[in-house]
Design an enzyme around this catalytic site. Structure first.
Site, PDB file in Angstrom:
ATOM      1  N   PRO A 130     172.885  67.278  57.995  1.00  9.07           N
ATOM      2  CA  PRO A 130     173.505  68.315  58.828  1.00  9.07           C
ATOM      3  C   PRO A 130     174.931  68.640  58.402  1.00  9.07           C
ATOM      4  O   PRO A 130     175.505  69.631  58.847  1.00  9.07           O
ATOM      5  CB  PRO A 130     173.463  67.709  60.240  1.00  9.07           C
ATOM      6  CG  PRO A 130     173.237  66.261  60.056  1.00  9.07           C
ATOM      7  CD  PRO A 130     172.488  66.104  58.783  1.00  9.07           C
ATOM      8  N   GLU A 142     170.834  56.368  61.044  1.00  7.26           N
ATOM      9  CA  GLU A 142     172.121  56.944  61.413  1.00  7.26           C
ATOM     10  C   GLU A 142     172.722  57.796  60.308  1.00  7.26           C
ATOM     11  O   GLU A 142     173.581  58.627  60.536  1.00  7.26           O
ATOM     12  CB  GLU A 142     173.104  55.816  61.784  1.00  7.26           C
ATOM     13  CG  GLU A 142     174.456  56.290  62.271  1.00  7.26           C
ATOM     14  CD  GLU A 142     174.372  57.133  63.545  1.00  7.26           C
ATOM     15  OE1 GLU A 142     175.294  57.908  63.799  1.00  7.26           O
ATOM     16  OE2 GLU A 142     173.354  56.999  64.274  1.00  7.26           O
ATOM     17  N   ARG A 158     157.528  80.400  48.421  1.00  5.51           N
ATOM     18  CA  ARG A 158     157.018  81.750  48.691  1.00  5.51           C
ATOM     19  C   ARG A 158     157.765  82.803  47.885  1.00  5.51           C
ATOM     20  O   ARG A 158     157.299  83.939  47.757  1.00  5.51           O
ATOM     21  CB  ARG A 158     157.069  82.044  50.181  1.00  5.51           C
ATOM     22  CG  ARG A 158     158.466  82.130  50.764  1.00  5.51           C
ATOM     23  CD  ARG A 158     158.432  82.162  52.285  1.00  5.51           C
ATOM     24  NE  ARG A 158     157.488  83.128  52.801  1.00  5.51           N
ATOM     25  CZ  ARG A 158     157.732  84.416  52.906  1.00  5.51           C
ATOM     26  NH1 ARG A 158     158.904  84.889  52.500  1.00  5.51           N
ATOM     27  NH2 ARG A 158     156.830  85.238  53.394  1.00  5.51           N
ATOM     28  N   ASP A 172     160.998  90.837  54.080  1.00 10.58           N
ATOM     29  CA  ASP A 172     161.239  89.789  55.062  1.00 10.58           C
ATOM     30  C   ASP A 172     162.631  89.897  55.663  1.00 10.58           C
ATOM     31  O   ASP A 172     163.557  90.433  55.047  1.00 10.58           O
ATOM     32  CB  ASP A 172     161.112  88.407  54.412  1.00 10.58           C
ATOM     33  CG  ASP A 172     159.670  88.019  54.154  1.00 10.58           C
ATOM     34  OD1 ASP A 172     158.781  88.622  54.773  1.00 10.58           O
ATOM     35  OD2 ASP A 172     159.444  87.110  53.337  1.00 10.58           O
TER      36      ASP A 172
END
Length: 243
Positions: A88, A116, A153, A167
């Site tokens: 993150p 963690e 894709r 898209d």
């Protein structure tokens, strides 16, 4: 050009269904991509294949140890491969980055974290840190699937090129509304312009709807975007109608 993915994970079985359905399955069968799953535990030299331990300085949660992860990287990395740490704290995944990863010649190694976090020293062995959003997952496996899907894709011959060109985010805007049968559903009908057969009018309607949807839902995407004069006029109309 074949795109090869290597996934370093503590949970190899999570990928069984992912590789056996839809676009990913077809891309594998056509040998457009390959996916190799590597169990990080196989590179542990500790009892019971231990790969985590308590963090120095105290704190909640276990930390993924550097030795088994680094050994797994070194044993499976090929020349020119881009090693990606899923965290993150990493750079946010955008469509433009997926397009870049799909078009270059580099194969990709995706390191799935757990617990963690990673021992900080693992970062010395990676080329890129990626995040799929501002939230926390139990591990990096789902994030790796998102990246593989978004990149695959866009590889040549996986899907119709015109499909992914339209898209959302491919042109920095959200996609326009789409409809199929039945023509009328619970009193709501397909817009007449889509049945007109007039290709230019349909194209203009779709561009207008793309701008409208983006303005209403993700106005941040319009910042610093270069628009044609017609698109600027449409956007002004959209903003006026929203007042």
């Amino acid at each position: 050009m074949q795109k090869n993915f290597i996934i370093l994970t503590l949970f190899p079985n999570m990928f069984n269904d992912f590789m056996g359905i839809s676009i990913i399955k077809r891309a594998l069968e056509k040998k457009i991509i390959t996916i190799k799953i590597v169990d990080i535990r196989n590179y542990s030299e500790l009892k019971h294949r231990q790969v985590d331990d308590y963090q120095y300085g105290g704190g909640e949660g276990m930390v993924l140890m550097a030795p088994p992860v680094v050994k797994a990287i070194q044993a499976n990395k090929t020349a020119g491969m881009t090693v990606i740490l899923l965290t993150p704290q990493g750079q946010a995944l955008k469509q433009s980055l997926s397009q870049s990863l799909a078009s270059n010649n580099n194969d990709l190694m995706l390191i799935c974290g757990h617990y963690e976090g990673f021992d900080e020293r693992i970062r010395d062995y990676v080329d890129l840190e990626l995040s799929i959003g501002d939230y926390v997952l139990t591990g990096g496996e789902l994030a790796s699937m998102v990246i593989i899907d978004s990149v695959t894709r866009l590889c040549a011959d996986v899907i119709n090129e015109n499909s992914h060109q339209n898209d959302s985010f491919s042109n920095q805007l959200l996609d326009y509304p789409v409809y199929t049968k039945p023509f009328s559903f619970e009193g709501k009908k397909v817009p007449d312009v889509l049945l007109s057969g007039h290709h230019q009018k349909i194209a203009d309607w779709r561009k207008y709807q793309t701008l409208k949807r983006t303005y209403l839902r993700r106005p941040d995407l319009l910042e610093n975007l270069t628009l044609t004069k017609q698109e600027e006029n449409w956007l002004t109309e959209i903003k006026n109608n929203d007042k």
